[in-house]
Design a protein around this motif. Sequence first.
Motif, PDB file in Angstrom:
ATOM      1  N   ALA A 258       0.834  -1.208   0.000  1.00 47.69           N
ATOM      2  CA  ALA A 258       0.000   0.000   0.000  1.00 47.69           C
ATOM      3  C   ALA A 258       0.867   1.255   0.000  1.00 47.69           C
ATOM      4  CB  ALA A 258      -0.936  -0.004   1.208  1.00 47.69           C
ATOM      5  N   GLN A 259       1.939   1.246   0.787  1.00 47.03           N
ATOM      6  CA  GLN A 259       2.809   2.417   0.861  1.00 47.03           C
ATOM      7  C   GLN A 259       3.561   2.647  -0.450  1.00 47.03           C
ATOM      8  OE1 GLN A 259       1.893   4.099   4.481  1.00 47.03           O
ATOM      9  NE2 GLN A 259       3.449   4.826   3.060  1.00 47.03           N
ATOM     10  N   VAL A 260       4.057   1.576  -1.044  1.00 48.69           N
ATOM     11  CA  VAL A 260       4.767   1.706  -2.322  1.00 48.69           C
ATOM     12  C   VAL A 260       3.807   2.208  -3.398  1.00 48.69           C
ATOM     13  CG1 VAL A 260       6.030   0.464  -4.122  1.00 48.69           C
ATOM     14  CG2 VAL A 260       6.457  -0.074  -1.723  1.00 48.69           C
ATOM     15  N   LEU A 261       2.590   1.662  -3.393  1.00 50.16           N
ATOM     16  CA  LEU A 261       1.584   2.094  -4.369  1.00 50.16           C
ATOM     17  C   LEU A 261       1.222   3.557  -4.166  1.00 50.16           C
ATOM     18  CD1 LEU A 261      -0.323   1.250  -6.660  1.00 50.16           C
ATOM     19  CD2 LEU A 261      -1.985   0.555  -4.924  1.00 50.16           C
ATOM     20  N   TYR A 262       1.081   3.969  -2.919  1.00 53.24           N
ATOM     21  CA  TYR A 262       0.781   5.362  -2.603  1.00 53.24           C
ATOM     22  C   TYR A 262       1.869   6.287  -3.154  1.00 53.24           C
ATOM     23  CZ  TYR A 262       0.575   9.656   0.145  1.00 53.24           C
ATOM     24  OH  TYR A 262       0.557  10.976   0.514  1.00 53.24           O
ATOM     25  N   ASP A 263       3.117   5.918  -2.921  1.00 52.83           N
ATOM     26  CA  ASP A 263       4.231   6.746  -3.384  1.00 52.83           C
ATOM     27  C   ASP A 263       4.236   6.897  -4.903  1.00 52.83           C
ATOM     28  OD1 ASP A 263       5.104   7.121  -0.804  1.00 52.83           O
ATOM     29  OD2 ASP A 263       6.576   5.497  -0.864  1.00 52.83           O
ATOM     30  N   ASP A 264       3.916   5.823  -5.615  1.00 53.76           N
ATOM     31  CA  ASP A 264       3.943   5.864  -7.080  1.00 53.76           C
ATOM     32  C   ASP A 264       2.755   6.633  -7.656  1.00 53.76           C
ATOM     33  OD1 ASP A 264       6.344   4.632  -7.467  1.00 53.76           O
ATOM     34  OD2 ASP A 264       5.520   2.627  -7.723  1.00 53.76           O
ATOM     35  N   LEU A 265       1.552   6.355  -7.154  1.00 52.96           N
ATOM     36  CA  LEU A 265       0.372   7.040  -7.690  1.00 52.96           C
ATOM     37  C   LEU A 265       0.369   8.512  -7.311  1.00 52.96           C
ATOM     38  CD1 LEU A 265      -2.531   4.445  -7.198  1.00 52.96           C
ATOM     39  CD2 LEU A 265      -1.203   4.947  -9.257  1.00 52.96           C
ATOM     40  N   ASN A 266       0.992   8.840  -6.209  1.00 51.22           N
ATOM     41  CA  ASN A 266       1.039  10.227  -5.756  1.00 51.22           C
ATOM     42  C   ASN A 266       1.897  11.100  -6.661  1.00 51.22           C
ATOM     43  OD1 ASN A 266      -0.046  11.988  -3.807  1.00 51.22           O
ATOM     44  ND2 ASN A 266       1.873  12.023  -2.687  1.00 51.22           N
ATOM     45  N   LYS A 267       2.677  10.473  -7.533  1.00 52.42           N
ATOM     46  CA  LYS A 267       3.516  11.207  -8.476  1.00 52.42           C
ATOM     47  C   LYS A 267       2.728  11.680  -9.695  1.00 52.42           C
ATOM     48  CE  LYS A 267       7.592   8.477  -7.190  1.00 52.42           C
ATOM     49  NZ  LYS A 267       8.523   7.408  -7.649  1.00 52.42           N
ATOM     50  N   VAL A 268       1.525  11.098  -9.896  1.00 56.39           N
ATOM     51  CA  VAL A 268       0.692  11.466 -11.042  1.00 56.39           C
ATOM     52  C   VAL A 268      -0.051  12.757 -10.717  1.00 56.39           C
ATOM     53  CG1 VAL A 268      -1.110  10.716 -12.638  1.00 56.39           C
ATOM     54  CG2 VAL A 268       0.432   9.023 -11.607  1.00 56.39           C
ATOM     55  N   LYS A 269       0.121  13.780 -11.525  1.00 52.82           N
ATOM     56  CA  LYS A 269      -0.349  15.128 -11.205  1.00 52.82           C
ATOM     57  C   LYS A 269      -1.854  15.238 -11.024  1.00 52.82           C
ATOM     58  CE  LYS A 269       3.530  17.685 -13.241  1.00 52.82           C
ATOM     59  NZ  LYS A 269       3.935  18.694 -14.246  1.00 52.82           N
ATOM     60  N   ASN A 270      -2.632  14.502 -11.815  1.00 55.04           N
ATOM     61  CA  ASN A 270      -4.086  14.686 -11.737  1.00 55.04           C
ATOM     62  C   ASN A 270      -4.762  13.712 -10.772  1.00 55.04           C
ATOM     63  OD1 ASN A 270      -3.450  12.609 -13.621  1.00 55.04           O
ATOM     64  ND2 ASN A 270      -5.536  12.698 -14.420  1.00 55.04           N
ATOM     65  N   PHE A 271      -3.970  13.001  -9.930  1.00 61.45           N
ATOM     66  CA  PHE A 271      -4.531  12.109  -8.917  1.00 61.45           C
ATOM     67  C   PHE A 271      -4.383  12.743  -7.538  1.00 61.45           C
ATOM     68  CE2 PHE A 271      -3.254   7.983 -11.415  1.00 61.45           C
ATOM     69  CZ  PHE A 271      -4.097   8.365 -12.453  1.00 61.45           C
ATOM     70  N   ASN A 272      -5.443  12.722  -6.751  1.00 58.46           N
ATOM     71  CA  ASN A 272      -5.370  13.095  -5.343  1.00 58.46           C
ATOM     72  C   ASN A 272      -5.370  11.794  -4.542  1.00 58.46           C
ATOM     73  OD1 ASN A 272      -5.456  14.647  -2.961  1.00 58.46           O
ATOM     74  ND2 ASN A 272      -7.671  14.408  -2.861  1.00 58.46           N
ATOM     75  N   VAL A 273      -4.222  11.427  -3.987  1.00 54.30           N
ATOM     76  CA  VAL A 273      -4.065  10.111  -3.373  1.00 54.30           C
ATOM     77  C   VAL A 273      -3.862  10.236  -1.867  1.00 54.30           C
ATOM     78  CG1 VAL A 273      -2.810   7.914  -3.496  1.00 54.30           C
ATOM     79  CG2 VAL A 273      -2.918   9.393  -5.510  1.00 54.30           C
ATOM     80  N   TYR A 274      -4.585   9.426  -1.114  1.00 56.74           N
ATOM     81  CA  TYR A 274      -4.361   9.367   0.325  1.00 56.74           C
ATOM     82  C   TYR A 274      -4.401   7.908   0.772  1.00 56.74           C
ATOM     83  CZ  TYR A 274      -9.521   9.368   0.500  1.00 56.74           C
ATOM     84  OH  TYR A 274     -10.849   9.091   0.310  1.00 56.74           O
ATOM     85  N   ILE A 275      -3.854   7.637   1.941  1.00 52.43           N
ATOM     86  CA  ILE A 275      -3.658   6.260   2.382  1.00 52.43           C
ATOM     87  C   ILE A 275      -4.095   6.092   3.826  1.00 52.43           C
ATOM     88  CG2 ILE A 275      -1.265   6.685   3.121  1.00 52.43           C
ATOM     89  CD1 ILE A 275      -0.593   3.850   2.094  1.00 52.43           C
ATOM     90  N   SER A 276      -4.572   4.904   4.157  1.00 53.73           N
ATOM     91  CA  SER A 276      -4.885   4.572   5.545  1.00 53.73           C
ATOM     92  C   SER A 276      -4.580   3.102   5.776  1.00 53.73           C
ATOM     93  CB  SER A 276      -6.362   4.862   5.861  1.00 53.73           C
ATOM     94  OG  SER A 276      -7.217   4.003   5.121  1.00 53.73           O
ATOM     95  N   HIS A 277      -4.294   2.762   7.029  1.00 46.00           N
ATOM     96  CA  HIS A 277      -4.013   1.377   7.416  1.00 46.00           C
ATOM     97  C   HIS A 277      -5.061   0.985   8.462  1.00 46.00           C
ATOM     98  CE1 HIS A 277      -0.358   1.707   5.122  1.00 46.00           C
ATOM     99  NE2 HIS A 277       0.008   2.754   5.827  1.00 46.00           N
ATOM    100  N   ARG A 278      -6.064   0.228   8.014  1.00 49.86           N
ATOM    101  CA  ARG A 278      -7.228  -0.028   8.851  1.00 49.86           C
ATOM    102  C   ARG A 278      -6.882  -0.655  10.188  1.00 49.86           C
ATOM    103  NH1 ARG A 278     -11.872  -4.269   7.191  1.00 49.86           N
ATOM    104  NH2 ARG A 278     -10.280  -5.674   8.065  1.00 49.86           N
ATOM    105  N   GLU A 279      -5.997  -1.651  10.176  1.00 51.18           N
ATOM    106  CA  GLU A 279      -5.731  -2.362  11.426  1.00 51.18           C
ATOM    107  C   GLU A 279      -4.929  -1.509  12.407  1.00 51.18           C
ATOM    108  OE1 GLU A 279      -7.822  -4.336  11.130  1.00 51.18           O
ATOM    109  OE2 GLU A 279      -7.777  -4.890   9.046  1.00 51.18           O
ATOM    110  N   LYS A 280      -4.162  -0.571  11.894  1.00 49.76           N
ATOM    111  CA  LYS A 280      -3.489   0.381  12.788  1.00 49.76           C
ATOM    112  C   LYS A 280      -4.520   1.275  13.461  1.00 49.76           C
ATOM    113  CE  LYS A 280      -0.149   4.192  12.898  1.00 49.76           C
ATOM    114  NZ  LYS A 280       0.672   5.127  12.108  1.00 49.76           N
ATOM    115  N   GLU A 281      -5.492   1.749  12.659  1.00 48.51           N
ATOM    116  CA  GLU A 281      -6.533   2.612  13.201  1.00 48.51           C
ATOM    117  C   GLU A 281      -7.390   1.888  14.222  1.00 48.51           C
ATOM    118  OE1 GLU A 281      -8.588   3.865   9.695  1.00 48.51           O
ATOM    119  OE2 GLU A 281      -7.052   5.324   9.112  1.00 48.51           O
ATOM    120  N   ARG A 282      -7.487   0.578  14.091  1.00 46.01           N
ATOM    121  CA  ARG A 282      -8.287  -0.234  15.019  1.00 46.01           C
ATOM    122  C   ARG A 282      -7.460  -0.768  16.185  1.00 46.01           C
ATOM    123  NH1 ARG A 282     -12.049  -4.209  11.256  1.00 46.01           N
ATOM    124  NH2 ARG A 282     -13.426  -2.600  10.388  1.00 46.01           N
TER     125      ARG A 282
END
Length: 285
Positions: A258-282
Motif C-alpha cells: 500500500a505504501q509503495v503504491l501510494y508513493d507511485d500514484l502520488n507522483k501522477v499530477k491529476n490524482f489526489n491520493v491518500y492512504i490509511s491502514h485499517r488495522e493500525k486505526e483499530r
Amino acid sequence: MEKKQIVIVTGLSGSGKTTALNLLEDLGYYTIDNLPCEVGETFLNTSIDKIALGMDIRSFKLVDEFVEFLKKLRQHSDIDSSIIFLEASKEVILNRYNLTRRKHPLKANTLLKSIIKEIELMGIIKEMSTGVIDTSDNKPKELVGKLKTLLKLDADIKDINIHIQSFGFKYGIPIDVDLVFDVRFLPNPYYIEELKAKTGLDKEVSDYVMEFEVTREFYSKLITMLKFLIPLYIKEGKKHLTIGIGCSGGKHRSVTIAQVLYDDLNKVKNFNVYISHREKERNKW
C-alpha cells in the motif's frame, strides 16, 4: 484575505444545471439548488468561501427580481462572483423532457412553447452572464473542463480521489472498496523473529517484502494495470476510487505494498491520493 467565491449557475430548464452543480461540488464548492432570489442575499454574508447557487426560472416571480439580485451580488467588492448560463438547443431540451417526463416550470399550451417562452424570458440574464455553455452535445467530462476554463479554476484540481487502504483478511474485507488485491501469497515477515513485531511502515519490513522477485513482478503488473484502469474510470466520470490491499493480519505485506503504491500514484499530477491502514486505526498492531 482572499475573496469569497460565489458562482450562480443558471440558464434554461433541462440544460444541465444540476449536473453542473454536482461537478462544482466535486471541485470543492458548497452547492444549493433551486434557491429563491428572496433568500439569495443570505449567502452573500456567510463564512463559506466557495459557494455555487443554482437559480433558474423557478427562483423568481419576475425576471427583474433576478436581475436586481445579480446586480447586488456584483456590488460586493469582497466577493468574486461569476454567472454561468447553461443552454441547449430546443430539440435537445425537448428530448430531455420527453425522456424524464417531468413538467416544464413554465406553463404553455405545448412543451415546445414553454421552452421558447423561457428562452425569451432568460435572454437578459444570458447577456449578464460571465460565460455561456451550450450543453447540447456535452458529456460531464467536457462540461467540467468548460467550467474550469470559465471560472479560471486552479489547474491543480485533481480528476480523481484515490484512497489506498491496507487491511487484514482475518478481520474482514472493507465494505467500501472498489478494487481488492490479496497479497497473502508474498513472503511473510511475520515468521522472521526480528521483523515480527515491526510493521510495513518500518524500512526493514518493507525492504524484506520488496526484495523478492515474486513481489517485484506482482507490483509491476499491479501498477501497470492501475495506470491503465484509472484514466478509464476518470473518463467515465468516476471521482472516487478505493483500493484495498489485504494480507493475513494487515500489518506487514499489505502495508508495504500500500505504501509503495501510494508513493507511485502520488507522483501522477491529476490524482489526489491518500492512504490509511485499517488495522493500525483499530489498534490491531
